[in-house]
Design a protein around this motif. Sequence first.
Motif, PDB file in Angstrom:
ATOM      1  N   GLU A 133      41.818  44.569  53.113  1.00 34.16           N
ATOM      2  CA  GLU A 133      41.699  43.415  52.207  1.00 34.16           C
ATOM      3  C   GLU A 133      42.194  42.160  52.909  1.00 34.16           C
ATOM      4  O   GLU A 133      42.687  42.227  54.041  1.00 34.16           O
ATOM      5  CB  GLU A 133      42.452  43.663  50.913  1.00 34.16           C
ATOM      6  CG  GLU A 133      43.953  43.803  51.086  1.00 34.16           C
ATOM      7  CD  GLU A 133      44.691  43.506  49.795  1.00 34.16           C
ATOM      8  OE1 GLU A 133      44.374  42.490  49.158  1.00 34.16           O
ATOM      9  OE2 GLU A 133      45.596  44.283  49.449  1.00 34.16           O
TER      10      GLU A 133
ATOM     11  N   ASN B 206      40.803  40.677  47.591  1.00 32.44           N
ATOM     12  CA  ASN B 206      40.115  41.886  48.035  1.00 32.44           C
ATOM     13  C   ASN B 206      38.810  41.458  48.692  1.00 32.44           C
ATOM     14  O   ASN B 206      38.337  40.343  48.460  1.00 32.44           O
ATOM     15  CB  ASN B 206      39.846  42.818  46.845  1.00 32.44           C
ATOM     16  CG  ASN B 206      41.145  43.316  46.214  1.00 32.44           C
ATOM     17  OD1 ASN B 206      41.559  42.854  45.163  1.00 32.44           O
ATOM     18  ND2 ASN B 206      41.798  44.242  46.881  1.00 32.44           N
TER      19      ASN B 206
ATOM     20  N   PHE C 211      34.688  42.171  49.906  1.00 35.87           N
ATOM     21  CA  PHE C 211      33.414  42.879  49.705  1.00 35.87           C
ATOM     22  C   PHE C 211      32.486  42.595  50.880  1.00 35.87           C
ATOM     23  O   PHE C 211      32.453  41.482  51.397  1.00 35.87           O
ATOM     24  CB  PHE C 211      32.742  42.399  48.420  1.00 35.87           C
ATOM     25  CG  PHE C 211      33.404  42.909  47.163  1.00 35.87           C
ATOM     26  CD1 PHE C 211      32.915  44.027  46.510  1.00 35.87           C
ATOM     27  CD2 PHE C 211      34.517  42.264  46.637  1.00 35.87           C
ATOM     28  CE1 PHE C 211      33.517  44.494  45.346  1.00 35.87           C
ATOM     29  CE2 PHE C 211      35.125  42.722  45.478  1.00 35.87           C
ATOM     30  CZ  PHE C 211      34.621  43.849  44.824  1.00 35.87           C
TER      31      PHE C 211
ATOM     32  N   THR D 256      33.180  47.996  49.168  1.00 31.78           N
ATOM     33  CA  THR D 256      34.575  47.556  49.193  1.00 31.78           C
ATOM     34  C   THR D 256      35.470  48.773  49.378  1.00 31.78           C
ATOM     35  O   THR D 256      35.100  49.889  49.003  1.00 31.78           O
ATOM     36  CB  THR D 256      34.950  46.748  47.932  1.00 31.78           C
ATOM     37  OG1 THR D 256      36.195  46.060  48.168  1.00 31.78           O
ATOM     38  CG2 THR D 256      35.113  47.621  46.684  1.00 31.78           C
TER      39      THR D 256
ATOM     40  N   ARG E 240      38.429  42.016  41.783  1.00 23.96           N
ATOM     41  CA  ARG E 240      37.699  43.113  42.432  1.00 23.96           C
ATOM     42  C   ARG E 240      37.096  44.050  41.397  1.00 23.96           C
ATOM     43  O   ARG E 240      35.907  44.372  41.420  1.00 23.96           O
ATOM     44  CB  ARG E 240      38.663  43.882  43.345  1.00 23.96           C
ATOM     45  CG  ARG E 240      38.100  45.172  43.915  1.00 23.96           C
ATOM     46  CD  ARG E 240      39.182  45.931  44.682  1.00 23.96           C
ATOM     47  NE  ARG E 240      38.699  47.192  45.211  1.00 23.96           N
ATOM     48  CZ  ARG E 240      38.600  48.313  44.489  1.00 23.96           C
ATOM     49  NH1 ARG E 240      38.941  48.315  43.207  1.00 23.96           N
ATOM     50  NH2 ARG E 240      38.149  49.407  45.045  1.00 23.96           N
TER      51      ARG E 240
END
Length: 356
Positions: free
Chosen positions: A233, A238, A240, A249, A262
């Motif tokens: 992360e 976080n 993606f 993710t 997230r």
Amino acid sequence: MSITVNEHIKIEKIKKSKISQVDFDNLTFGQNFTDYMFECDYKDGKWYNPTIKPYGNLTLSPATKVFHYGQAVFEGMKAYKDDNGDVFLFRPEENFNRINKSSKRMAIPEFPREYFFEALHTLVQLDKNWVQAGEGNSLYIRPFAMATEVGVSAAPSSEYKFMIIMAPAQAYYTGDVRVVIAEHFSRSADGGVGFAKAAGNYGAQFYPTNLAREKGFQQVIWTDANEHRYLEEAGTMNVFFRINDTLITAPTSDRILDGVTRKSVLKLAEHNNIKTEVRRIEVSELVKAAEDGSLKEIFGAGTAAVISPVSAFSYKETVYDVPKQDDSFAKRFKKEMMDIQQNRAEDPFGWRYPIA
Ligand SMILES: *Cc1c(COP(=O)(O)O)cnc(C)c1O
């Protein structure tokens, strides 16, 4: 577990609001605070004296434990106002549960639900004028807890303070975020405190992030501490990855913070029939996808900026550009999330929480 409380929150009124001194069109994030704050103390096994009072300084002994051992946790959440002047929080239950999860890991006593929600309601109502309507405007809410026992013996504190402060925020434009993939430093490790919003997690990131800044990057994407092989992360967000049309993710763990944004992105993706994979992703897979053109997007997800598109990443001295998408997932999620937050769209998931 629910903790019983037996006091009502006391309110000390301000003499005069300072809102007229604030230039709402030129806010620096987290610099101006509202008229009120919440403060509650813990001693002898009990939270007591819950009080809403004028925002102001604290007086603490230099031997207060939090200064020496960093026994402190926090949360970040937002209130939004719609065009009718109604105010909403976004999934506050998640923040309540998470601060107590963080507290538990840091040996801080859990905070009672009744106080948390009563404090939020009352504070936001008292400072309602500080929540501005309009695209991207919000009131950033910062609950936190810290060790306040005086003494430098290295043992958990017997006294704590739980507080909530609030700061008006404008749409948070991060610009093009360029990131460095961590090859040497680590943010968290197995069995550590990475999943907690512990104050020290941030302090420990500043030095490696400064090194990245000197090279023209704004953030670090952290990898697993054992091998620096898996992407984890971004430390305040976080992350993606979109490879072709699949959104990937990392799974949450004791190293990765379980972000509300997230979680919400994953839900919106499902709702939009976008294929998602919650799994470990190797740095080598990302590099390969960047090289063969299947990497379409990278974006961060967190309360402050909602969604931050990443325009480039660096790994082993090579910089890989991430292509710009006209119809990006990032844009779509940001719009859908903000429309729900600001009460411009249906709320099929029950995320909005009205402050009556
Ligand atoms: C707060 C935080 C996030 C984002 O969480 P949200 O609940 O979406 O704001 C991500 N990573 C870390 C380390 C954080 O502290």
